[in-house]
Design a protein around this motif. Sequence first.
Motif, PDB file in Angstrom:
ATOM      1  N   ILE A  31      21.215  30.659  62.042  1.00  0.00           N
ATOM      2  CA  ILE A  31      21.720  31.068  63.420  1.00  0.00           C
ATOM      3  C   ILE A  31      23.188  30.793  63.564  1.00  0.00           C
ATOM      4  N   LEU A  32      23.600  29.637  63.003  1.00  0.00           N
ATOM      5  CA  LEU A  32      24.972  29.480  63.296  1.00  0.00           C
ATOM      6  C   LEU A  32      25.854  30.529  62.442  1.00  0.00           C
ATOM      7  N   GLU A  33      25.483  30.728  61.288  1.00  0.00           N
ATOM      8  CA  GLU A  33      26.167  31.661  60.729  1.00  0.00           C
ATOM      9  C   GLU A  33      26.330  33.131  61.164  1.00  0.00           C
ATOM     10  N   ALA A  34      25.132  33.469  61.975  1.00  0.00           N
ATOM     11  CA  ALA A  34      24.801  34.772  62.487  1.00  0.00           C
ATOM     12  C   ALA A  34      25.975  34.858  63.696  1.00  0.00           C
ATOM     13  N   LEU A  35      25.823  33.895  64.580  1.00  0.00           N
ATOM     14  CA  LEU A  35      26.603  33.644  65.735  1.00  0.00           C
ATOM     15  C   LEU A  35      28.350  33.724  65.147  1.00  0.00           C
ATOM     16  N   ALA A  36      28.517  33.335  64.034  1.00  0.00           N
ATOM     17  CA  ALA A  36      30.116  33.154  63.834  1.00  0.00           C
ATOM     18  C   ALA A  36      30.534  34.568  62.713  1.00  0.00           C
ATOM     19  N   SER A  37      29.165  35.397  62.631  1.00  0.00           N
ATOM     20  CA  SER A  37      29.743  36.279  61.700  1.00  0.00           C
ATOM     21  C   SER A  37      30.573  37.359  62.327  1.00  0.00           C
ATOM     22  N   SER A  38      31.447  38.136  61.287  1.00  0.00           N
ATOM     23  CA  SER A  38      32.268  39.085  62.023  1.00  0.00           C
ATOM     24  C   SER A  38      31.810  40.151  62.848  1.00  0.00           C
ATOM     25  N   GLU A  39      30.875  40.674  62.503  1.00  0.00           N
ATOM     26  CA  GLU A  39      29.823  41.758  63.400  1.00  0.00           C
ATOM     27  C   GLU A  39      29.630  41.083  64.979  1.00  0.00           C
ATOM     28  N   ALA A  40      29.145  39.842  64.921  1.00  0.00           N
ATOM     29  CA  ALA A  40      28.889  39.321  66.201  1.00  0.00           C
ATOM     30  C   ALA A  40      30.311  38.744  66.805  1.00  0.00           C
ATOM     31  N   GLU A  41      31.255  38.168  66.315  1.00  0.00           N
ATOM     32  CA  GLU A  41      32.329  37.730  66.724  1.00  0.00           C
ATOM     33  C   GLU A  41      33.145  38.972  67.373  1.00  0.00           C
ATOM     34  N   ARG A  42      33.087  40.142  66.772  1.00  0.00           N
ATOM     35  CA  ARG A  42      33.808  41.109  67.255  1.00  0.00           C
ATOM     36  C   ARG A  42      33.494  41.552  68.631  1.00  0.00           C
ATOM     37  N   GLU A  43      32.228  41.228  68.811  1.00  0.00           N
ATOM     38  CA  GLU A  43      31.594  41.564  70.274  1.00  0.00           C
ATOM     39  C   GLU A  43      31.725  40.468  71.318  1.00  0.00           C
ATOM     40  N   VAL A  44      31.361  39.326  70.814  1.00  0.00           N
ATOM     41  CA  VAL A  44      31.330  38.283  71.553  1.00  0.00           C
ATOM     42  C   VAL A  44      31.762  36.803  70.749  1.00  0.00           C
ATOM     43  N   PRO A  45      32.988  36.350  70.952  1.00  0.00           N
ATOM     44  CA  PRO A  45      33.318  35.131  70.308  1.00  0.00           C
ATOM     45  C   PRO A  45      32.175  34.091  70.442  1.00  0.00           C
ATOM     46  N   SER A  46      31.926  33.462  69.366  1.00  0.00           N
ATOM     47  CA  SER A  46      31.050  32.269  69.457  1.00  0.00           C
ATOM     48  C   SER A  46      31.403  31.361  70.287  1.00  0.00           C
ATOM     49  N   SER A  47      32.706  31.003  70.429  1.00  0.00           N
ATOM     50  CA  SER A  47      32.996  30.218  71.627  1.00  0.00           C
ATOM     51  C   SER A  47      32.730  30.379  73.048  1.00  0.00           C
ATOM     52  N   ASP A  48      32.420  31.716  73.238  1.00  0.00           N
ATOM     53  CA  ASP A  48      31.978  32.185  74.301  1.00  0.00           C
ATOM     54  C   ASP A  48      30.371  32.071  74.629  1.00  0.00           C
ATOM     55  N   LEU A  49      29.693  31.803  73.729  1.00  0.00           N
ATOM     56  CA  LEU A  49      28.258  31.853  73.892  1.00  0.00           C
ATOM     57  C   LEU A  49      27.829  31.271  75.216  1.00  0.00           C
ATOM     58  N   ALA A  50      28.196  29.873  75.516  1.00  0.00           N
ATOM     59  CA  ALA A  50      27.756  29.307  76.750  1.00  0.00           C
ATOM     60  C   ALA A  50      28.040  30.380  77.919  1.00  0.00           C
ATOM     61  N   ALA A  51      29.078  30.921  78.015  1.00  0.00           N
ATOM     62  CA  ALA A  51      29.168  31.977  79.060  1.00  0.00           C
ATOM     63  C   ALA A  51      28.429  33.085  79.141  1.00  0.00           C
ATOM     64  N   LEU A  52      27.533  33.398  78.201  1.00  0.00           N
ATOM     65  CA  LEU A  52      26.606  34.218  78.110  1.00  0.00           C
ATOM     66  C   LEU A  52      25.307  34.286  78.375  1.00  0.00           C
ATOM     67  N   VAL A  53      24.842  33.106  77.412  1.00  0.00           N
ATOM     68  CA  VAL A  53      23.640  32.714  77.441  1.00  0.00           C
ATOM     69  C   VAL A  53      23.196  31.372  77.915  1.00  0.00           C
ATOM     70  N   LYS A  54      22.249  31.191  78.793  1.00  0.00           N
ATOM     71  CA  LYS A  54      22.045  29.672  79.545  1.00  0.00           C
ATOM     72  C   LYS A  54      21.312  29.213  78.525  1.00  0.00           C
ATOM     73  N   PRO A  55      21.276  27.693  78.634  1.00  0.00           N
ATOM     74  CA  PRO A  55      20.239  26.833  78.013  1.00  0.00           C
ATOM     75  C   PRO A  55      19.220  26.865  78.943  1.00  0.00           C
ATOM     76  N   SER A  56      18.044  26.255  78.369  1.00  0.00           N
ATOM     77  CA  SER A  56      16.853  26.074  79.190  1.00  0.00           C
ATOM     78  C   SER A  56      16.803  24.665  79.125  1.00  0.00           C
TER      79      SER A  56
END
Lengths: 295, 281
Positions: A31-56
Amino acid sequence: MRRDPNLRVEAFPLSTVQRWLQAVVVHPGEILEALASSEAEREVPSSDLAALVKPSRSLTPEERVDIYHGMYLLRMEEALASDYPATKHFLGAQAFGELVRDYVRRYPSRSYTLNRLGDHLPQFFLDEPGRRHAPFLHDLASAELAVSQAFDAEESPKLTAESLQAIPPQAWDSATLQPTAAFRLLRSRYAVLPHLESEKRGLPSPAPVRKASFLVVYRRDFSVYQMGLTRGEFALLDDLAGGVPLGQAVARAAARLKKAEGEKKVFAWFRTWVAEGMFASVACGPSRSKGSTSA
Amino acid sequence: MTRNLWHFKDLGTGVGLRAPHFGHILGEKPEVGFFEILTENYLDTGGRPLYILDQVAERYPIVMHGVSMSVGSTDPLDFAYLAKVKALAKRTKAQWVSDHVCWTGVVGRNTHDLLPLPYTEEALRHTADRVRIIQDVLERPVALENPSTYLEFVPSSMTEWEFIARLASEADCGLLFDVNNVYVSAFNHGFDPKTYIDAIPGERVCHYHLAGHTHKGTHILDTHSDYVVDPVWELYGYTLRRIGSRATLLEWDADIPPFDVVHAEALKAQVWRDKEVRRAA
């Protein structure tokens, strides 16, 4: 603290969110590789994940996205195992899982149905000739693809012995046969039937044997069957399915055999194939063009 | 207690039509209110599944449940797919057609998962527009199912139940209300499932789903692989009281047991329905 809703919408338009989540879900790595992949980073930088997905209360944003990410390859593997059981049986679960991971990266599903996900697997082995056992796996996958295509083919009427007997003698030589929609004829460089049978019986897969092999796949009463063929049987079936007139096809087949038993043998094959329901109809008229399938 | 806007029949209790049960269903002809089919399994086949379906459809009401309508996707709608759905609905005389409030893929791909939407005004407008077009193409109302979800988006500006209620109203579509999904999502996201049920416009609910799930400790997965748990039955009773009686389907899609086991679980729904009818009287 909640941010201003308008700012969030602008930062994460729906199309961006969807391209990002899909890029993460289908990534073959952790999952960490997937979040940091170029395809994913192009849309949402992994550093912004907390601004997009809530923790439970019990999972981090990464862990929540990983639920979808983890299920993707399992679903693809389940679908491909259903269509390619002998390929999985030969490779074993781990190697099959690795094959699925590589395959869906090159040939992802673009259809509304998973039933056609595996249509490119024989081609995949041609794409990667250096893959272990690639030539054999191409032949085995071709046979299994023929089985799944035969399963889903449109139902055809079945040619009966009675309708053949109704052909006037003078029309027999020029008559042509139409195979059923489920009919598939395969020529392969490796023997694949033993592998199809070992999987069905739960026996260990034999080692691949390089030997020119011939197979017909057909459907009768909505069940799919495979029948091994001799070179002579294959040649005749190939002629008939390709629209060669009966008289010419039978004469060619008999000529390939010893004269004494040639015609008798050819008519025995022919009776078996008609009884098995491989043909849909007979036409008395100009022949169709000839064509066959080679694995 | 309300009736649904389209006066869809309450077909009683039904089960999913699944391949391991084909022989039993055709041979034993069990008393079942209806069968639900997975739409995509019957779209591109002329083989045994379709042959069986034609026979089942002659004897039982059929409802269609799809997984690839992808109502929330930002990809273009797949009109060839919709044409096939429409043709199958006609062939089976389907009582209604349903799918999910989700998206399944973009940029031409299909992940074959029911992926979550951010509950924003943009997503609501976009999805409602598409659902209206889908209904125009199919020439019938579509019932959309509330999904099980495993993540929530920070940019969401409304709750899932607000989104679904507004979507149903703005798209003028039906709802397939999955009680187990509410339970699953309530656990995963920490909300009160009764708050969700209270917000659902009952007059748009055509159909209920019930299913088993897999509890992973930190979260629940909607696996359709087990018996319905007691808290979900309790929520079903609450839903019947709040919304009223509707056709109810028991889903069992993984580790599928013999037909009698699935059917017996579905018939428990009838006990709940009878109890609520008595209570209302």
